[in-house]
Design a protein around this motif. Structure first.
Motif, PDB file in Angstrom:
ATOM      1  N   GLU A   1     -32.667  63.920 -10.453  1.00  0.00           N
ATOM      2  CA  GLU A   1     -32.517  63.870  -8.729  1.00  0.00           C
ATOM      3  C   GLU A   1     -31.105  64.243  -8.382  1.00  0.00           C
ATOM      4  OE1 GLU A   1     -34.015  60.058  -7.501  1.00  0.00           O
ATOM      5  OE2 GLU A   1     -35.569  60.328  -9.231  1.00  0.00           O
ATOM      6  N   VAL A   2     -31.039  64.834  -7.432  1.00  0.00           N
ATOM      7  CA  VAL A   2     -29.478  65.047  -6.670  1.00  0.00           C
ATOM      8  C   VAL A   2     -29.487  64.311  -5.208  1.00  0.00           C
ATOM      9  CG1 VAL A   2     -27.894  66.651  -5.858  1.00  0.00           C
ATOM     10  CG2 VAL A   2     -29.205  67.359  -8.000  1.00  0.00           C
ATOM     11  N   THR A   3     -28.415  63.596  -5.292  1.00  0.00           N
ATOM     12  CA  THR A   3     -28.204  62.958  -3.804  1.00  0.00           C
ATOM     13  C   THR A   3     -26.822  62.669  -3.515  1.00  0.00           C
ATOM     14  OG1 THR A   3     -29.184  61.183  -2.647  1.00  0.00           O
ATOM     15  CG2 THR A   3     -28.535  60.738  -4.418  1.00  0.00           C
ATOM     16  N   ALA A   4     -26.478  62.203  -2.160  1.00  0.00           N
ATOM     17  CA  ALA A   4     -25.078  62.067  -1.926  1.00  0.00           C
ATOM     18  C   ALA A   4     -25.007  60.436  -1.797  1.00  0.00           C
ATOM     19  CB  ALA A   4     -24.776  62.579  -0.663  1.00  0.00           C
ATOM     20  N   PHE A   5     -23.764  59.942  -2.035  1.00  0.00           N
ATOM     21  CA  PHE A   5     -23.571  58.730  -1.478  1.00  0.00           C
ATOM     22  C   PHE A   5     -21.974  58.364  -1.248  1.00  0.00           C
ATOM     23  CE2 PHE A   5     -21.447  58.632  -5.556  1.00  0.00           C
ATOM     24  CZ  PHE A   5     -20.820  57.596  -5.785  1.00  0.00           C
ATOM     25  N   HIS A   6     -21.918  57.202  -0.495  1.00  0.00           N
ATOM     26  CA  HIS A   6     -20.688  56.659  -0.179  1.00  0.00           C
ATOM     27  C   HIS A   6     -20.662  55.175  -0.468  1.00  0.00           C
ATOM     28  CE1 HIS A   6     -23.245  55.994   3.241  1.00  0.00           C
ATOM     29  NE2 HIS A   6     -22.239  55.042   3.823  1.00  0.00           N
ATOM     30  N   GLY A   7     -19.227  54.482  -0.618  1.00  0.00           N
ATOM     31  CA  GLY A   7     -19.162  53.240  -0.924  1.00  0.00           C
ATOM     32  C   GLY A   7     -19.121  53.122  -2.450  1.00  0.00           C
ATOM     33  N   LEU A   8     -19.146  51.888  -2.698  1.00  0.00           N
ATOM     34  CA  LEU A   8     -18.951  51.817  -4.333  1.00  0.00           C
ATOM     35  C   LEU A   8     -20.266  52.118  -5.225  1.00  0.00           C
ATOM     36  CD1 LEU A   8     -18.005  47.711  -3.915  1.00  0.00           C
ATOM     37  CD2 LEU A   8     -16.448  49.681  -4.440  1.00  0.00           C
ATOM     38  N   LEU A   9     -19.519  52.667  -6.223  1.00  0.00           N
ATOM     39  CA  LEU A   9     -20.539  53.323  -7.126  1.00  0.00           C
ATOM     40  C   LEU A   9     -21.604  52.267  -7.695  1.00  0.00           C
ATOM     41  CD1 LEU A   9     -21.745  55.729  -9.130  1.00  0.00           C
ATOM     42  CD2 LEU A   9     -19.813  55.052 -10.497  1.00  0.00           C
ATOM     43  N   VAL A  10     -20.773  51.111  -7.887  1.00  0.00           N
ATOM     44  CA  VAL A  10     -21.962  50.003  -8.530  1.00  0.00           C
ATOM     45  C   VAL A  10     -23.076  49.609  -7.593  1.00  0.00           C
ATOM     46  CG1 VAL A  10     -20.286  49.128 -10.140  1.00  0.00           C
ATOM     47  CG2 VAL A  10     -20.420  48.205  -7.880  1.00  0.00           C
ATOM     48  N   ASP A  11     -22.714  49.806  -6.337  1.00  0.00           N
ATOM     49  CA  ASP A  11     -23.653  49.077  -5.187  1.00  0.00           C
ATOM     50  C   ASP A  11     -24.948  50.444  -5.106  1.00  0.00           C
ATOM     51  OD1 ASP A  11     -22.273  47.028  -4.626  1.00  0.00           O
ATOM     52  OD2 ASP A  11     -21.276  47.670  -2.841  1.00  0.00           O
ATOM     53  N   PHE A  12     -24.410  51.510  -5.283  1.00  0.00           N
ATOM     54  CA  PHE A  12     -25.336  52.825  -5.094  1.00  0.00           C
ATOM     55  C   PHE A  12     -26.168  52.686  -6.631  1.00  0.00           C
ATOM     56  CE2 PHE A  12     -26.191  57.411  -6.533  1.00  0.00           C
ATOM     57  CZ  PHE A  12     -27.165  57.603  -5.330  1.00  0.00           C
ATOM     58  N   ALA A  13     -25.501  52.368  -7.615  1.00  0.00           N
ATOM     59  CA  ALA A  13     -26.386  52.442  -9.031  1.00  0.00           C
ATOM     60  C   ALA A  13     -27.225  51.311  -9.000  1.00  0.00           C
ATOM     61  CB  ALA A  13     -25.334  52.179 -10.249  1.00  0.00           C
ATOM     62  N   ARG A  14     -26.933  50.263  -8.671  1.00  0.00           N
ATOM     63  CA  ARG A  14     -27.962  49.127  -8.389  1.00  0.00           C
ATOM     64  C   ARG A  14     -28.932  49.588  -7.422  1.00  0.00           C
ATOM     65  NH1 ARG A  14     -23.364  44.798  -7.764  1.00  0.00           N
ATOM     66  NH2 ARG A  14     -23.342  43.807  -9.838  1.00  0.00           N
ATOM     67  N   ALA A  15     -28.818  50.255  -6.300  1.00  0.00           N
ATOM     68  CA  ALA A  15     -29.737  50.535  -5.233  1.00  0.00           C
ATOM     69  C   ALA A  15     -30.708  51.630  -5.938  1.00  0.00           C
ATOM     70  CB  ALA A  15     -29.031  51.101  -4.075  1.00  0.00           C
ATOM     71  N   GLN A  16     -30.343  52.371  -6.918  1.00  0.00           N
ATOM     72  CA  GLN A  16     -30.951  53.437  -7.488  1.00  0.00           C
ATOM     73  C   GLN A  16     -31.676  52.841  -8.686  1.00  0.00           C
ATOM     74  OE1 GLN A  16     -31.526  56.702  -6.821  1.00  0.00           O
ATOM     75  NE2 GLN A  16     -30.574  55.948  -4.889  1.00  0.00           N
TER      76      GLN A  16
END
Length: 161
Positions: free
Chosen positions: A65-80
């Motif tokens: 999957e390809v997506t964009a994110f902003h903010g902390l990587l760890v928060d994004f990783a948890r959300a994913q």
């Protein structure tokens, strides 16, 4: 299902990135290639363009999957619901920075593991910065970027005389 995040600016995507994407995809059930939105930088390509190019490139590969994110990587990783962060390391200088970042990510999210992957040797000197500079001067991008994106990248990067 084991999921990983491969984050980066991908401005633009290089053969080194492409090599790591293909290799990381073999290690997990689901790989999220995550384009960082960093307002502090002036990218050559918009986040949307980078996501589009990566989607085009990865379309034949399942489970990516390809997506964009902003903010902390760890928060994004948890959300994913990811368990792993993939980071590319080309040289010792990369490792020092990446090691510090991995330690901080571990402090913020101890449940996440960071896995370092090295690109094939022939891509160890390839960086997005070099691609932008070489493309901006009309240089040959053949050994630097994926063939399917080469013309688009060269046209966009070439600076008018």
């Amino acid at each position: 299902m084991r999921s990983a995040i491969y984050p980066g600016s991908f401005d633009p995507v290089t053969l080194g990135h492409w090599d790591l994407i293909q290799r990381a995809a073999k290690l997990v059930d689901r790989l999220v290639v995550a384009v960082l939105h960093n307002p502090a930088k002036s990218p050559a390509f918009s986040v949307e363009e980078r996501v589009e190019m990566l989607k085009e490139l990865t379309a034949p590969l399942p489970r990516i999957e390809v997506t964009a994110f902003h903010g902390l990587l760890v928060d994004f990783a948890r959300a994913q619901d990811a368990q792993v962060i993939i980071r590319g390391v080309r040289a010792f200088s990369d490792f020092e920075y990446e090691f510090q970042m991995a330690l901080m990510n571990r402090k913020l999210a101890p449940e996440l593991e960071t896995v370092f992957l090295m690109p094939k040797e022939k891509y160890s000197a390839v960086s997005s910065r070099f691609v932008r500079e070489i493309g901006g001067m009309g240089g040959n991008l053949a050994d630097l970027v994926p063939e399917s994106l080469r013309e688009r990248l060269a046209a966009r990067l070439r600076k008018p005389d």
